[in-house]
Design a protein around this motif. Structure first.
Motif, PDB file in Angstrom:
ATOM      1  N   ALA A  31      49.140  -0.023  40.413  1.00  0.00           N
ATOM      2  CA  ALA A  31      48.409   1.206  40.766  1.00  0.00           C
ATOM      3  C   ALA A  31      48.822   1.718  42.136  1.00  0.00           C
ATOM      4  CB  ALA A  31      46.909   0.944  40.724  1.00  0.00           C
ATOM      5  N   MET A  32      48.978   0.808  43.077  1.00  0.00           N
ATOM      6  CA  MET A  32      49.385   1.215  44.423  1.00  0.00           C
ATOM      7  C   MET A  32      50.798   1.789  44.409  1.00  0.00           C
ATOM      8  SD  MET A  32      47.657  -1.856  46.665  1.00  0.00           S
ATOM      9  CE  MET A  32      47.956  -1.149  48.303  1.00  0.00           C
ATOM     10  N   ALA A  33      51.691   1.164  43.645  1.00  0.00           N
ATOM     11  CA  ALA A  33      53.072   1.653  43.569  1.00  0.00           C
ATOM     12  C   ALA A  33      53.130   3.012  42.875  1.00  0.00           C
ATOM     13  CB  ALA A  33      53.944   0.635  42.841  1.00  0.00           C
ATOM     14  N   ILE A  34      52.376   3.161  41.794  1.00  0.00           N
ATOM     15  CA  ILE A  34      52.372   4.424  41.048  1.00  0.00           C
ATOM     16  C   ILE A  34      51.851   5.568  41.903  1.00  0.00           C
ATOM     17  CG2 ILE A  34      51.207   5.622  39.136  1.00  0.00           C
ATOM     18  CD1 ILE A  34      51.499   2.948  37.563  1.00  0.00           C
ATOM     19  N   SER A  35      50.891   5.281  42.772  1.00  0.00           N
ATOM     20  CA  SER A  35      50.318   6.341  43.609  1.00  0.00           C
ATOM     21  C   SER A  35      51.356   6.976  44.521  1.00  0.00           C
ATOM     22  CB  SER A  35      49.163   5.787  44.452  1.00  0.00           C
ATOM     23  OG  SER A  35      49.654   5.043  45.557  1.00  0.00           O
ATOM     24  N   GLY A  36      52.410   6.233  44.856  1.00  0.00           N
ATOM     25  CA  GLY A  36      53.447   6.756  45.740  1.00  0.00           C
ATOM     26  C   GLY A  36      53.030   6.846  47.202  1.00  0.00           C
ATOM     27  N   TYR A  38      52.300   4.212  49.167  1.00  0.00           N
ATOM     28  CA  TYR A  38      52.525   2.967  49.894  1.00  0.00           C
ATOM     29  C   TYR A  38      54.002   2.590  49.886  1.00  0.00           C
ATOM     30  CZ  TYR A  38      47.530   2.791  49.205  1.00  0.00           C
ATOM     31  OH  TYR A  38      46.202   3.110  49.193  1.00  0.00           O
ATOM     32  N   ASP A  39      54.394   1.910  50.934  1.00  0.00           N
ATOM     33  CA  ASP A  39      55.762   1.428  51.064  1.00  0.00           C
ATOM     34  C   ASP A  39      55.977   0.280  50.078  1.00  0.00           C
ATOM     35  OD1 ASP A  39      57.628  -0.739  52.488  1.00  0.00           O
ATOM     36  OD2 ASP A  39      58.268   1.263  53.098  1.00  0.00           O
ATOM     37  N   LEU A  40      56.985   0.389  49.223  1.00  0.00           N
ATOM     38  CA  LEU A  40      57.214  -0.614  48.185  1.00  0.00           C
ATOM     39  C   LEU A  40      57.558  -1.986  48.766  1.00  0.00           C
ATOM     40  CD1 LEU A  40      59.141   1.400  45.449  1.00  0.00           C
ATOM     41  CD2 LEU A  40      56.727   0.790  45.527  1.00  0.00           C
ATOM     42  N   LEU A  41      58.313  -2.008  49.849  1.00  0.00           N
ATOM     43  CA  LEU A  41      58.654  -3.296  50.461  1.00  0.00           C
ATOM     44  C   LEU A  41      57.407  -3.984  51.007  1.00  0.00           C
ATOM     45  CD1 LEU A  41      60.716  -5.402  51.275  1.00  0.00           C
ATOM     46  CD2 LEU A  41      61.125  -4.103  53.376  1.00  0.00           C
ATOM     47  N   LEU A  42      56.523  -3.221  51.640  1.00  0.00           N
ATOM     48  CA  LEU A  42      55.281  -3.814  52.149  1.00  0.00           C
ATOM     49  C   LEU A  42      54.375  -4.268  51.002  1.00  0.00           C
ATOM     50  CD1 LEU A  42      54.406  -1.545  55.210  1.00  0.00           C
ATOM     51  CD2 LEU A  42      55.343  -3.873  55.199  1.00  0.00           C
ATOM     52  N   LEU A  43      54.381  -3.533  49.904  1.00  0.00           N
ATOM     53  CA  LEU A  43      53.632  -3.970  48.732  1.00  0.00           C
ATOM     54  C   LEU A  43      54.179  -5.303  48.218  1.00  0.00           C
ATOM     55  CD1 LEU A  43      53.186  -0.659  46.673  1.00  0.00           C
ATOM     56  CD2 LEU A  43      51.429  -1.892  47.981  1.00  0.00           C
ATOM     57  N   LEU A  44      55.490  -5.374  48.105  1.00  0.00           N
ATOM     58  CA  LEU A  44      56.142  -6.604  47.633  1.00  0.00           C
ATOM     59  C   LEU A  44      55.834  -7.782  48.556  1.00  0.00           C
ATOM     60  CD1 LEU A  44      58.097  -8.107  45.736  1.00  0.00           C
ATOM     61  CD2 LEU A  44      59.960  -7.327  47.234  1.00  0.00           C
ATOM     62  N   ALA A 135      58.807  -8.287  42.223  1.00  0.00           N
ATOM     63  CA  ALA A 135      59.956  -7.385  42.356  1.00  0.00           C
ATOM     64  C   ALA A 135      60.281  -6.744  41.009  1.00  0.00           C
ATOM     65  CB  ALA A 135      61.167  -8.143  42.898  1.00  0.00           C
ATOM     66  N   VAL A 136      60.286  -7.539  39.950  1.00  0.00           N
ATOM     67  CA  VAL A 136      60.552  -7.005  38.600  1.00  0.00           C
ATOM     68  C   VAL A 136      59.480  -5.991  38.222  1.00  0.00           C
ATOM     69  CG1 VAL A 136      60.607  -7.622  36.145  1.00  0.00           C
ATOM     70  CG2 VAL A 136      61.902  -8.975  37.807  1.00  0.00           C
ATOM     71  N   LEU A 137      58.244  -6.289  38.526  1.00  0.00           N
ATOM     72  CA  LEU A 137      57.149  -5.360  38.228  1.00  0.00           C
ATOM     73  C   LEU A 137      57.329  -4.033  38.970  1.00  0.00           C
ATOM     74  CD1 LEU A 137      54.427  -4.817  36.850  1.00  0.00           C
ATOM     75  CD2 LEU A 137      53.323  -5.874  38.821  1.00  0.00           C
ATOM     76  N   LEU A 138      57.672  -4.113  40.250  1.00  0.00           N
ATOM     77  CA  LEU A 138      57.865  -2.881  41.031  1.00  0.00           C
ATOM     78  C   LEU A 138      59.070  -2.085  40.539  1.00  0.00           C
ATOM     79  CD1 LEU A 138      57.017  -4.087  44.648  1.00  0.00           C
ATOM     80  CD2 LEU A 138      55.735  -2.440  43.241  1.00  0.00           C
ATOM     81  N   ILE A 139      60.125  -2.768  40.140  1.00  0.00           N
ATOM     82  CA  ILE A 139      61.299  -2.086  39.576  1.00  0.00           C
ATOM     83  C   ILE A 139      60.915  -1.368  38.286  1.00  0.00           C
ATOM     84  CG2 ILE A 139      63.539  -2.470  38.484  1.00  0.00           C
ATOM     85  CD1 ILE A 139      63.949  -4.726  40.618  1.00  0.00           C
ATOM     86  N   ALA A 140      60.117  -2.035  37.459  1.00  0.00           N
ATOM     87  CA  ALA A 140      59.675  -1.416  36.200  1.00  0.00           C
ATOM     88  C   ALA A 140      58.790  -0.200  36.458  1.00  0.00           C
ATOM     89  CB  ALA A 140      58.942  -2.438  35.341  1.00  0.00           C
ATOM     90  N   VAL A 141      57.889  -0.320  37.399  1.00  0.00           N
ATOM     91  CA  VAL A 141      57.002   0.797  37.739  1.00  0.00           C
ATOM     92  C   VAL A 141      57.816   1.982  38.251  1.00  0.00           C
ATOM     93  CG1 VAL A 141      55.248   1.563  39.399  1.00  0.00           C
ATOM     94  CG2 VAL A 141      54.921  -0.567  38.136  1.00  0.00           C
ATOM     95  N   GLU A 142      58.768   1.702  39.106  1.00  0.00           N
ATOM     96  CA  GLU A 142      59.605   2.786  39.649  1.00  0.00           C
ATOM     97  C   GLU A 142      60.460   3.432  38.562  1.00  0.00           C
ATOM     98  OE1 GLU A 142      59.954   4.378  42.860  1.00  0.00           O
ATOM     99  OE2 GLU A 142      57.951   3.530  42.670  1.00  0.00           O
ATOM    100  N   ALA A 143      60.873   2.654  37.583  1.00  0.00           N
ATOM    101  CA  ALA A 143      61.709   3.194  36.509  1.00  0.00           C
ATOM    102  C   ALA A 143      60.944   4.185  35.643  1.00  0.00           C
ATOM    103  CB  ALA A 143      62.247   2.059  35.637  1.00  0.00           C
ATOM    104  N   VAL A 144      59.641   3.976  35.496  1.00  0.00           N
ATOM    105  CA  VAL A 144      58.859   4.894  34.656  1.00  0.00           C
ATOM    106  C   VAL A 144      58.132   5.963  35.454  1.00  0.00           C
ATOM    107  CG1 VAL A 144      58.543   3.201  32.824  1.00  0.00           C
ATOM    108  CG2 VAL A 144      56.833   3.373  34.619  1.00  0.00           C
TER     109      VAL A 144
END
Length: 145
Positions: A31-36, A38-44, A135-144
């Motif tokens: 949810a945080m990644a989808i919102s755009g 937040y910084d993805l590296l800090l989320l990871l 990391a795989v989850l964030l890559i998948a979220v970014e892909a969609v």
């Protein structure tokens, strides 16, 4: 200060999710990644650190098993401990690469402590597994997204 609060919340959720308490860090992270916002590296980093430290808590419970197992709050049932110990004894330290997996991951980190896996072996494997999953989850979220 307010900027750090969401990352701290993710850290705490990921920590709790690595124990047997019910928490879904993947849902919050997604949810945080989808919102755009937040910084993805800090989320990871937040999710990985929290989840790895939660697994370290399980490892510590394993180390103190003999002193703690009769406590009412102790989170692992005898049958769960036995299964995890058998699995860990069979596959050894490499089974920690499954520490990210639902159902088996938390007991495996506990078994690693119970069987006295050195921290210098435990931490890198769990960090790799937990970080890799997020990391795989964030890559998948970014892909969609």
């Amino acid at each position: 200060m307010a900027i750090a609060a969401p990352y701290a919340g993710l850290f705490v959720t990921a920590f709790v999710a690595a124990t047997l308490l019910p928490a879904q860090s993947e849902i919050l992270l997604s949810a945080m990644a989808i919102s755009g916002r937040y910084d993805l590296l800090l989320l990871l980093l937040s999710a990985t650190a929290g989840n790895t430290l939660g697994s370290l808590f399980n490892w510590l419970l394993g180390r103190g098993f003999e002193r703690l197992r009769d406590r009412r709050w102790f989170p692992f049932k005898a049958a769960t401990v036995e299964k995890a110990v058998c699995w860990y004894a069979r596959w050894g330290k490499w089974s920690l690469l499954l520490s990210w997996a639902p159902i088996v991951g938390d007991p495996l980190t506990f078994a690693a402590g119970l069987l006295r896996t050195p921290l210098r072996v435990f931490l890198p494997l769990v960090l790799l597994a937990k970080g890799g999953r997020y990391a795989v989850l964030l890559i998948a979220v970014e892909a969609v997204r």
